[in-house]
Design an enzyme around this catalytic site. Structure first.
Site, PDB file in Angstrom:
ATOM      1  N   HIS A  24       0.849  -1.205   0.000  1.00 22.55           N
ATOM      2  CA  HIS A  24       0.000   0.000   0.000  1.00 22.55           C
ATOM      3  C   HIS A  24       0.878   1.247   0.000  1.00 22.55           C
ATOM      4  CE1 HIS A  24      -3.942   2.065   1.173  1.00 22.55           C
ATOM      5  NE2 HIS A  24      -3.041   3.031   1.043  1.00 22.55           N
ATOM      6  N   HIS A  26       1.468   4.932  -2.619  1.00 20.58           N
ATOM      7  CA  HIS A  26       1.010   5.690  -3.790  1.00 20.58           C
ATOM      8  C   HIS A  26       2.205   6.262  -4.532  1.00 20.58           C
ATOM      9  CE1 HIS A  26      -3.283   5.906  -2.432  1.00 20.58           C
ATOM     10  NE2 HIS A  26      -2.683   5.617  -1.281  1.00 20.58           N
ATOM     11  N   HIS A 207      -9.502   1.426  -0.709  1.00 20.79           N
ATOM     12  CA  HIS A 207      -9.332   1.989   0.637  1.00 20.79           C
ATOM     13  C   HIS A 207     -10.719   1.972   1.300  1.00 20.79           C
ATOM     14  CE1 HIS A 207      -5.776   3.800  -1.191  1.00 20.79           C
ATOM     15  NE2 HIS A 207      -5.444   4.479  -0.106  1.00 20.79           N
ATOM     16  N   GLU A 210     -10.965   4.197   7.012  1.00 15.85           N
ATOM     17  CA  GLU A 210      -9.841   5.034   7.456  1.00 15.85           C
ATOM     18  C   GLU A 210     -10.395   6.347   8.000  1.00 15.85           C
ATOM     19  OE1 GLU A 210      -7.715   6.739   4.238  1.00 15.85           O
ATOM     20  OE2 GLU A 210      -5.979   7.354   5.425  1.00 15.85           O
ATOM     21  N   ASP A 288       2.024   3.920   2.691  1.00 19.10           N
ATOM     22  CA  ASP A 288       1.048   4.874   2.143  1.00 19.10           C
ATOM     23  C   ASP A 288       1.687   5.992   1.303  1.00 19.10           C
ATOM     24  OD1 ASP A 288      -1.549   5.544   1.617  1.00 19.10           O
ATOM     25  OD2 ASP A 288      -2.022   6.343   3.591  1.00 19.10           O
ATOM     26  N   ASP A 289       2.086   7.097   1.914  1.00 20.38           N
ATOM     27  CA  ASP A 289       2.763   8.203   1.202  1.00 20.38           C
ATOM     28  C   ASP A 289       4.016   8.544   2.010  1.00 20.38           C
ATOM     29  OD1 ASP A 289       0.608   8.839  -0.829  1.00 20.38           O
ATOM     30  OD2 ASP A 289      -0.516   9.162   1.023  1.00 20.38           O
TER      31      ASP A 289
END
Ligand SMILES: [Zn+2]
Length: 351
Positions: A24, A26, A207, A210, A288-289
């Site tokens: 996961h 991006h 997603h 969250e 994630d990021d």
């Protein structure tokens, strides 16, 4: 938990040494400041804080709100315009993954963000393919893609699916849903696109759970038939839902530092990851990021090991979950699981 938890000797070394999968993360949110400046200079794109160089940009990355986060994210997206930009972004990200011994990454990419800005879809796909090929040939990092749709823009679903199918032989494995999550953004308008995607062999990797809780997860389970769920941590607000995720063995991709940075949980120590494991929910760790949340996949492992007092066995178990929950070919899975066990054994037999 709490502060100053004892660290098992050598766990950090094991984390660094294990070959890992990341499920996961991006593309746009993986561009570190140095790479962002290079890409922005090429196209004359203004990045927040960039007039003060890498330091200024690094400061802008430490956003104060979700709005600031989006501002940086959109600016990073705007640096990607032509094939070579996408290729260089992928390769630059791959260098950071290789340094962490991440050999398989399922990376989320939002094609329509770029296409609606006037980027030529063929150039975009060609750039991704070129970067992916260079990453595998030169760094041994293999990319698979999840093309995702922004939840608040479901009208982009059909074209996202079309692009995903067109790029299937370039590593696209699934469809995702990202962006803002709340009661006003149902995934119902995307149900048909996901159904078509699944009938073509694409995985469903949305997603959910969250920024919004159990109703979002319920809807996602009912309408999108997820093979895996991004985040999902708020299932714990509904014990029945938690039990269902555990029973159906639908794995979560858990990104603790992201959850802390975006205020989903109050602190790393308070993260529900141990409670999810205790409830029998399958999960892997993800970033994630990463530069935007001040982390890397390795740091996610290290922070969990420190906060939740993980020893080598727990670290290995989580790393193996990342491989088991991935969509890599079965043979590759068996080899990578064996390689991980070997590294852990070598680590255990060190004096
Ligand atoms: Zn995400």
């Amino acid at each position: 938990m709490g502060t100053a938890t004892p660290q098992v000797e050598g766990v950090d070394e094991l984390i660094a040494a294990l070959p890992k999968a990341e499920l996961h993360v991006h593309l746009e949110g993986s561009i570190v400041p140095e790479l962002a400046l290079r890409l922005a200079a090429r196209r004359g794109v203004a990045l927040p804080g960039a007039e003060r160089g890498v330091e200024g940009l690094r400061e802008a990355y430490r956003f104060a709100s979700f709005r600031d986060f989006l501002k940086v994210y959109i600016a990073l997206s705007n640096t990607l315009q032509q094939a070579e930009d996408f290729s260089d972004a992928v390769f630059g990200i791959a260098e950071g993954l290789a340094a962490q011994r991440i050999c398989w990454v399922e990376m989320t990419f939002t094609p329509m963000t770029h296409v609606t800005q006037g980027v030529d879809p063929d150039a975009m796909l060609a750039g991704l393919a070129d970067g992916r090929r260079r990453a595998l040939d030169q760094l041994g990092v293999e990319f698979a893609w999840v093309f995702d749709v922004v939840r608040s823009l479901p009208e982009q679903g059909p074209q996202t699916l079309e692009l995903a199918l067109r790029a299937r032989d370039q590593g696209v494995i699934g469809l995702g849903v990202g962006g803002p999550e709340g009661p006003q953004w149902s995934v119902a308008p995307l149900a048909e696109v996901f159904e078509r995607g699944r009938s073509e062999g694409l995985k469903s990797v949305p997603h959910a759970g969250e920024q919004h809780g159990p109703p979002s997860l319920r809807e996602t389970l009912d309408l999108l038939a997820p093979d895996r769920i991004g985040h999902g941590v708020r299932c714990l607000e509904d014990p029945e839902l938690t039990a269902e995720l555990a029973d159906r063995q639908i794995p979560l991709e858990v990104c603790p530092s992201s959850n802390v940075a975006l205020g989903v949980v109050p602190s790393f120590a308070a993260h529900p990851l141990p409670r999810l494991l205790a409830a029998g929910v399958e999960l892997s760790l993800a970033s994630d990021d990463p530069p935007l949340f001040g982390t890397t996949l390795i740091e996610e492992y290290q922070r969990c090991a420190a906060a939740f007092e993980w020893g080598p066995a727990q670290v290995l178990a989580i790393a193996q979950a990342g491989v088991r929950h991935s969509f890599m070919p079965e043979q590759r899975k068996r080899e990578l699981l064996a390689a991980q066990r070997q590294v852990a054994q070598a680590h255990a037999s060190q004096p």
